[in-house]
Design an enzyme around this catalytic site. Structure first.
Site, PDB file in Angstrom:
ATOM      1  N   VAL A 245      37.169  18.058  13.256  1.00  0.00           N
ATOM      2  CA  VAL A 245      36.387  18.030  12.021  1.00  0.00           C
ATOM      3  C   VAL A 245      37.177  18.711  10.909  1.00  0.00           C
ATOM      4  O   VAL A 245      37.673  19.822  11.077  1.00  0.00           O
ATOM      5  CB  VAL A 245      35.018  18.716  12.242  1.00  0.00           C
ATOM      6  N   HIS A 451      16.830  21.264  56.541  1.00  0.00           N
ATOM      7  CA  HIS A 451      16.808  19.837  56.222  1.00  0.00           C
ATOM      8  C   HIS A 451      15.397  19.415  55.852  1.00  0.00           C
ATOM      9  O   HIS A 451      14.456  19.820  56.525  1.00  0.00           O
ATOM     10  CB  HIS A 451      17.276  19.033  57.434  1.00  0.00           C
TER      11      HIS A 451
HETATM   12  P1  AMP Z   1      33.374  26.702  23.648  1.00  0.00           P
HETATM   13  O1  AMP Z   1      34.434  27.684  23.194  1.00  0.00           O
HETATM   14  O2  AMP Z   1      33.369  26.424  25.116  1.00  0.00           O
HETATM   15  O3  AMP Z   1      32.019  27.052  23.118  1.00  0.00           O
HETATM   16  O4  AMP Z   1      33.761  25.312  22.982  1.00  0.00           O
HETATM   17  C1  AMP Z   1      33.985  25.129  21.606  1.00  0.00           C
HETATM   18  C2  AMP Z   1      34.743  23.825  21.409  1.00  0.00           C
HETATM   19  O5  AMP Z   1      34.821  23.513  20.018  1.00  0.00           O
HETATM   20  C3  AMP Z   1      36.178  23.871  21.928  1.00  0.00           C
HETATM   21  O6  AMP Z   1      36.334  22.899  22.929  1.00  0.00           O
HETATM   22  C4  AMP Z   1      37.015  23.558  20.678  1.00  0.00           C
HETATM   23  O7  AMP Z   1      38.123  22.719  20.975  1.00  0.00           O
HETATM   24  C5  AMP Z   1      36.027  22.823  19.771  1.00  0.00           C
HETATM   25  N1  AMP Z   1      36.400  22.871  18.334  1.00  0.00           N
HETATM   26  C6  AMP Z   1      36.832  23.940  17.615  1.00  0.00           C
HETATM   27  N2  AMP Z   1      37.073  23.602  16.308  1.00  0.00           N
HETATM   28  C7  AMP Z   1      36.805  22.263  16.184  1.00  0.00           C
HETATM   29  C8  AMP Z   1      36.859  21.325  15.096  1.00  0.00           C
HETATM   30  N3  AMP Z   1      37.243  21.652  13.851  1.00  0.00           N
HETATM   31  N4  AMP Z   1      36.499  20.032  15.348  1.00  0.00           N
HETATM   32  C9  AMP Z   1      36.094  19.659  16.596  1.00  0.00           C
HETATM   33  N5  AMP Z   1      36.038  20.510  17.649  1.00  0.00           N
HETATM   34  C10 AMP Z   1      36.372  21.797  17.465  1.00  0.00           C
END
Ligand code: AMP
Ligand code: FAD
Length: 479
Positions: A245, A451
């Site tokens: 994004v 079971h």
């Molecule tokens: P978590 O840290 O498990 O909560 O996952 C957060 C996710 O957001 C990670 O997999 C990152 O790769 C994703 N993420 C961070 N910034 C962006 C962005 N700008 N666009 C799309 N995904 C993102």
């Protein structure tokens, strides 16, 4: 109120409140400083987990699944429910009631155990003194024999998608929608993004999850992640990988989101956008520069394996320190630290911490993944068992997914378990217990499982490791 305590805990989330209760149970004069206040100005205990995390998200996941079941699943059992409807404010109200019940429960537990609650924002000063600034700005000081910092974490904000609390929200805002968004965007296909996307998807929102990474759930075992991706896609979650994004703008009550992929630039328009890109430690303004406490390169409070900071008698536990940001990890660190302050030799086994994604079906894991074992050069063997071969899973029409068990090739010791399937969270706990006792897959194989139960799938996966599964053709030769 005394201004001198054996232990002062900063933060009343699952790491802090458990540490405080344990310390008090061990006979230590304990206070807990909490800044969060309710609408009456009283301290609100329970932290992220009870107020805006684990518990409210599970309440909404359960409500939304019941609606989905009534709409899509019950007819399979011969039950007809005519045009089920969902009252979103009532669903949110039920969630709030559960949160209130649990957070007031902590107040009761503090009273019962003699923990003193101090309302205000705590800051650790040199010499284990804690400065407290209350809601009205009054500053006081408490002397502590020992300090336990449990200040937790906050959602990460990213500049391309600034949270406005209305159209663009973080996980907290996504627990408060009063109506089902027609189109919902979620940034981040991590645990929180998938859980919250599932809630609103089940209620009828068209959900698009934008994930920057090319790989889905990279921290999970790849076989389980692949199976999970297939199941969630089938449920209608539109998960777009390799989608970063770059911008989000609110225009005429809608959110226009731009994202880039290897194919170029794209735009989608949503009614709401959830930013779920991770959490960061809440370590700012928490200690004075002469306190001796240090941060690591990622902003977590630096601690050793016993959660000791670099300042004597100052400990830190939970999301504010390294390790998985999970409530149970913080709570166990809290117990360990309280016991060590009381002179016990407690330690924590960081290798065996279960983690769960509460989608439906659940995804749960403990120990090493197959990729990690490969990378570490550990000789391993594995066994899997699909739920479609489980009588109990079929009886309840919950037969998607599988159990996978990894063991050391030579010693047979269980090294990991990965499950996507019904009640995965509870099933994986059986293997957590086995691993804690140093079990081999042969030990698991020799145990009698009731079971018909879903846990028979754990038994069969353990049997399958050496080609001994009974209720499916074995993929490998019998040992
Ligand atoms: P978590 O840290 O498990 O909560 O996952 C957060 C996710 O957001 C990670 O997999 C990152 O790769 C994703 N993420 C961070 N910034 C962006 C962005 N700008 N666009 C799309 N995904 C993102
Ligand atoms: P927190 O729970 O964040 O508590 C910290 C407390 O400290 C807060 O009450 C805060 O107000 C207080 N505080 C901070 N600074 C100060 C200060 N200076 N003075 C006084 N008080 C202060 N984990 C799971 O294990 N299972 C789940 O299912 C799960 N689901 C989640 C769902 C969502 C939507 C979210 C956001 C998180 C979820 N988590 C889950 C993560 C879990 O909530 C955290 O790991 C856990 O709350 C961390 O506990 P903690 O005590 O370290 O910090």
């Amino acid at each position: 109120m005394s201004d001198k305590f054996d232990v002062v805990v900063i933060g009343a989330g699952p790491a802090g409140y458990v540490a405080a209760i344990k310390a008090a149970q061990l006979g230590l004069n304990t206070a807990c400083v909490e800044q969060w206040i309710d609408d009456k100005g009283k301290p609100r205990l329970g932290g992220t987990c009870l107020n805006v995390g684990c518990i409210p998200s599970k309440a909404l996941l359960d409500s939304s699944y019941k609606y989905h079941e009534a709409k899509e699943q019950l007819s399979l059992h011969g039950i007809s429910v005519k045009d089920p409807t969902i009252d979103v404010p009532a669903m949110i109200g039920r969630k709030d009631q559960i949160v209130n019940q649990l957070t007031t429960g902590i107040t009761g537990l503090f009273k019962a155990n003699g923990v003193t609650v101090i309302q205000g924002t705590g800051k650790v000063l040199a010499g284990t003194r804690v400065q407290v600034t209350d809601k009205d700005g009054n500053v006081s000081e408490v002397q502590a024999g020992n300090v336990i910092i449990a200040a937790g974490s906050l959602p990460v904000n990213i500049p391309p998608a600034p949270v406005d609390g209305e159209h663009i929200v973080d996980s907290t805002g996504a627990l408060e929608f009063q109506a089902i968004p027609e189109r919902l965007g979620v940034i981040g296909a991590g645990v929180i993004g998938l859980e919250l996307g599932s809630v609103w998807g089940r209620l009828g929102a068209e959900v698009v999850v934008l994930e920057a990474l090319d790989e889905f759930l990279p921290m999970m075992d790849a076989e389980i992640a692949k199976e999970t991706g297939k199941i969630l896609k089938k449920q209608g979650l539109d998960i777009r990988l390799g989608a970063r994004v770059t911008n989000a703008e609110v225009k005429k009550g809608k959110v226009a989101v731009s994202y880039s992929t290897s194919a170029g630039e794209h735009t989608e328009v949503f009614d709401k956008l959830i930013v779920a890109v991770g959490r960061r430690p809440r370590s700012e303004e928490l200690f004075s520069s002469d306190s001796g406490i240090t941060l690591d390169e990622r902003g977590f409070i630096f601690v050793n394996d016993y959660c000791e900071t670099e300042a004597p008698h100052v400990y830190a536990v939970g999301d504010v320190v390294r390790g998985p940001m999970l409530a149970h990890k913080g709570s166990e660190e809290g117990v360990m630290v309280a016991e060590r302050i009381a002179g016990k030799k407690a330690q924590m086994n960081y290798d065996i911490i279960p983690s769960v994604i509460y989608t439906h079906p659940e995804v749960a894991a403990v120990g090493k993944t197959e990729q990690q074992l490969k990378a570490d050069g550990v000789p391993y063997k594995s066994g899997t068992f699909p739920f479609v071969a489980s009588g109990r899973a079929l009886a309840s029409n919950e037969f998607e997914g599988m159990v996978k068990i990894l063991a050391h090739e030579e010693t047979d010791r269980v090294l990991g378990c990965h499950i996507v399937g019904p009640s995965a969270a509870d099933l994986v706990q059986q293997v957590v217990i086995a691993m804690e006792f140093g079990s081999s897959t042969e030990d698991l194989a020799m145990i009698v499982f009731g079971h018909p139960t879903l846990s028979e799938a754990v038994h069969e996966a353990a049997l399958a490791v050496d080609g001994h599964a009974i209720h499916m053709p074995n993929r490998k030769k019998r040992k």
